[in-house]
Design a protein around this motif. Sequence first.
Motif, PDB file in Angstrom:
ATOM      1  N   LEU A  64      -3.163  39.599  24.961  1.00  0.00           N
ATOM      2  CA  LEU A  64      -2.605  40.505  23.956  1.00  0.00           C
ATOM      3  C   LEU A  64      -2.466  41.934  24.472  1.00  0.00           C
ATOM      4  N   GLY A  65      -3.273  42.306  25.457  1.00  0.00           N
ATOM      5  CA  GLY A  65      -3.166  43.639  26.044  1.00  0.00           C
ATOM      6  C   GLY A  65      -1.847  43.856  26.767  1.00  0.00           C
ATOM      7  N   LEU A  66      -1.135  42.773  27.047  1.00  0.00           N
ATOM      8  CA  LEU A  66       0.162  42.882  27.708  1.00  0.00           C
ATOM      9  C   LEU A  66       1.288  43.184  26.716  1.00  0.00           C
ATOM     10  N   LEU A  67       1.013  43.064  25.426  1.00  0.00           N
ATOM     11  CA  LEU A  67       2.042  43.231  24.401  1.00  0.00           C
ATOM     12  C   LEU A  67       2.721  44.601  24.421  1.00  0.00           C
ATOM     13  N   PRO A  68       1.985  45.726  24.515  1.00  0.00           N
ATOM     14  CA  PRO A  68       2.675  47.023  24.525  1.00  0.00           C
ATOM     15  C   PRO A  68       3.682  47.162  25.679  1.00  0.00           C
ATOM     16  N   GLY A  69       3.317  46.698  26.866  1.00  0.00           N
ATOM     17  CA  GLY A  69       4.252  46.764  27.995  1.00  0.00           C
ATOM     18  C   GLY A  69       5.480  45.907  27.758  1.00  0.00           C
ATOM     19  N   PHE A  70       5.286  44.734  27.162  1.00  0.00           N
ATOM     20  CA  PHE A  70       6.414  43.855  26.843  1.00  0.00           C
ATOM     21  C   PHE A  70       7.362  44.527  25.851  1.00  0.00           C
ATOM     22  N   VAL A  71       6.799  45.125  24.817  1.00  0.00           N
ATOM     23  CA  VAL A  71       7.635  45.784  23.802  1.00  0.00           C
ATOM     24  C   VAL A  71       8.405  46.946  24.439  1.00  0.00           C
ATOM     25  N   TRP A  72       7.740  47.724  25.287  1.00  0.00           N
ATOM     26  CA  TRP A  72       8.398  48.868  25.943  1.00  0.00           C
ATOM     27  C   TRP A  72       9.533  48.402  26.843  1.00  0.00           C
ATOM     28  N   ARG A  73       9.271  47.372  27.679  1.00  0.00           N
ATOM     29  CA  ARG A  73      10.318  46.870  28.581  1.00  0.00           C
ATOM     30  C   ARG A  73      11.460  46.230  27.796  1.00  0.00           C
ATOM     31  N   SER A  74      11.158  45.602  26.665  1.00  0.00           N
ATOM     32  CA  SER A  74      12.202  45.029  25.823  1.00  0.00           C
ATOM     33  C   SER A  74      13.099  46.122  25.251  1.00  0.00           C
ATOM     34  N   LEU A  75      12.481  47.216  24.826  1.00  0.00           N
ATOM     35  CA  LEU A  75      13.250  48.341  24.296  1.00  0.00           C
ATOM     36  C   LEU A  75      14.166  48.918  25.373  1.00  0.00           C
ATOM     37  N   LEU A  76      13.612  49.157  26.567  1.00  0.00           N
ATOM     38  CA  LEU A  76      14.428  49.702  27.661  1.00  0.00           C
ATOM     39  C   LEU A  76      15.548  48.726  28.042  1.00  0.00           C
ATOM     40  N   ARG A 108       3.306  30.067  33.881  1.00  0.00           N
ATOM     41  CA  ARG A 108       4.748  30.104  34.157  1.00  0.00           C
ATOM     42  C   ARG A 108       5.544  30.080  32.863  1.00  0.00           C
ATOM     43  N   PHE A 109       5.068  29.289  31.909  1.00  0.00           N
ATOM     44  CA  PHE A 109       5.744  29.222  30.619  1.00  0.00           C
ATOM     45  C   PHE A 109       5.719  30.584  29.933  1.00  0.00           C
ATOM     46  N   ILE A 110       4.554  31.243  29.953  1.00  0.00           N
ATOM     47  CA  ILE A 110       4.425  32.546  29.297  1.00  0.00           C
ATOM     48  C   ILE A 110       5.347  33.566  29.963  1.00  0.00           C
ATOM     49  N   ILE A 111       5.332  33.608  31.295  1.00  0.00           N
ATOM     50  CA  ILE A 111       6.198  34.559  32.014  1.00  0.00           C
ATOM     51  C   ILE A 111       7.670  34.243  31.739  1.00  0.00           C
ATOM     52  N   GLY A 112       8.037  32.970  31.793  1.00  0.00           N
ATOM     53  CA  GLY A 112       9.428  32.586  31.525  1.00  0.00           C
ATOM     54  C   GLY A 112       9.858  32.977  30.127  1.00  0.00           C
ATOM     55  N   ALA A 113       9.004  32.721  29.128  1.00  0.00           N
ATOM     56  CA  ALA A 113       9.338  33.093  27.754  1.00  0.00           C
ATOM     57  C   ALA A 113       9.440  34.609  27.609  1.00  0.00           C
ATOM     58  N   PRO A 141      15.586  44.845  39.571  1.00  0.00           N
ATOM     59  CA  PRO A 141      14.434  44.518  40.430  1.00  0.00           C
ATOM     60  C   PRO A 141      13.561  43.414  39.815  1.00  0.00           C
ATOM     61  N   VAL A 142      14.154  42.254  39.569  1.00  0.00           N
ATOM     62  CA  VAL A 142      13.450  41.189  38.859  1.00  0.00           C
ATOM     63  C   VAL A 142      12.328  40.574  39.684  1.00  0.00           C
ATOM     64  N   VAL A 143      12.478  40.492  40.992  1.00  0.00           N
ATOM     65  CA  VAL A 143      11.431  39.886  41.818  1.00  0.00           C
ATOM     66  C   VAL A 143      10.143  40.699  41.700  1.00  0.00           C
ATOM     67  N   GLU A 144      10.260  42.011  41.843  1.00  0.00           N
ATOM     68  CA  GLU A 144       9.091  42.870  41.752  1.00  0.00           C
ATOM     69  C   GLU A 144       8.524  42.871  40.343  1.00  0.00           C
ATOM     70  N   ALA A 145       9.397  42.944  39.331  1.00  0.00           N
ATOM     71  CA  ALA A 145       8.934  42.987  37.940  1.00  0.00           C
ATOM     72  C   ALA A 145       8.181  41.717  37.570  1.00  0.00           C
ATOM     73  N   MET A 146       8.711  40.557  37.976  1.00  0.00           N
ATOM     74  CA  MET A 146       8.045  39.301  37.638  1.00  0.00           C
ATOM     75  C   MET A 146       6.735  39.141  38.411  1.00  0.00           C
ATOM     76  N   ALA A 147       6.701  39.578  39.666  1.00  0.00           N
ATOM     77  CA  ALA A 147       5.459  39.500  40.442  1.00  0.00           C
ATOM     78  C   ALA A 147       4.386  40.391  39.827  1.00  0.00           C
ATOM     79  N   ASP A 148       4.772  41.597  39.398  1.00  0.00           N
ATOM     80  CA  ASP A 148       3.811  42.501  38.769  1.00  0.00           C
ATOM     81  C   ASP A 148       3.296  41.921  37.461  1.00  0.00           C
ATOM     82  N   GLU A 149       4.199  41.352  36.665  1.00  0.00           N
ATOM     83  CA  GLU A 149       3.786  40.782  35.378  1.00  0.00           C
ATOM     84  C   GLU A 149       2.925  39.541  35.571  1.00  0.00           C
TER      85      GLU A 149
END
Length: 174
Positions: A64-76, A108-113, A141-149
């Motif tokens: 759940l701590g990942l939620l704020p970053g997800f919301v921010w990246r979704s907005l951008l 993988r499912f969580i990252i893909g979703a 920069p999807v490779v870096e973004a997905m690796a970081d996430e």
Amino acid sequence: MADSWNVSWTTGATRAGLFALLWLVLAGPDPVGLAFGAVAVLGATALSLRLLRPAPSRAPWRALGLLPGFVWRSLLGGIDVARRALDPRLPLAPAWNAVPCRLPAGGRFIIGAEFSLMPGTLVAGCRDGCYLVHLLDERQPVVEAMADEEARLGRALGHADRPGDRAPAAPRSP
């Protein structure tokens, strides 16, 4: 033995409660439906405990701590897609990209979703140890973004983040 029973009991009760809540949301509190719901909840709970055994190290709530970053990246991402849609001078360069993955199937499912819910990307599955990602702009920069996430999710779910875990860059097209 007693500890594993307690973990199973609490996990079973939690899952049964979540399935019951889902039933009430979908079917409503109709008394006739509650009898069917009780049978469905018991069956779903038993099946989930058989297919996904309780493990003390598994605690998805830590993600759940990942939620704020997800919301921010979704907005951008939404702003970027809107800009591209409204300004014809901004380039669209759609492409498929194979992005290495290192998490187990559940991760993988969580990252893909997560990345599929972000504007401009769609994860179409995994093949040969790589996510198959469709992008609106291949320069993202999807490779870096997905690796970081993946690293953040792995830490949140208790997977070790060891040096050298990052997979090498994959070919551009699957």
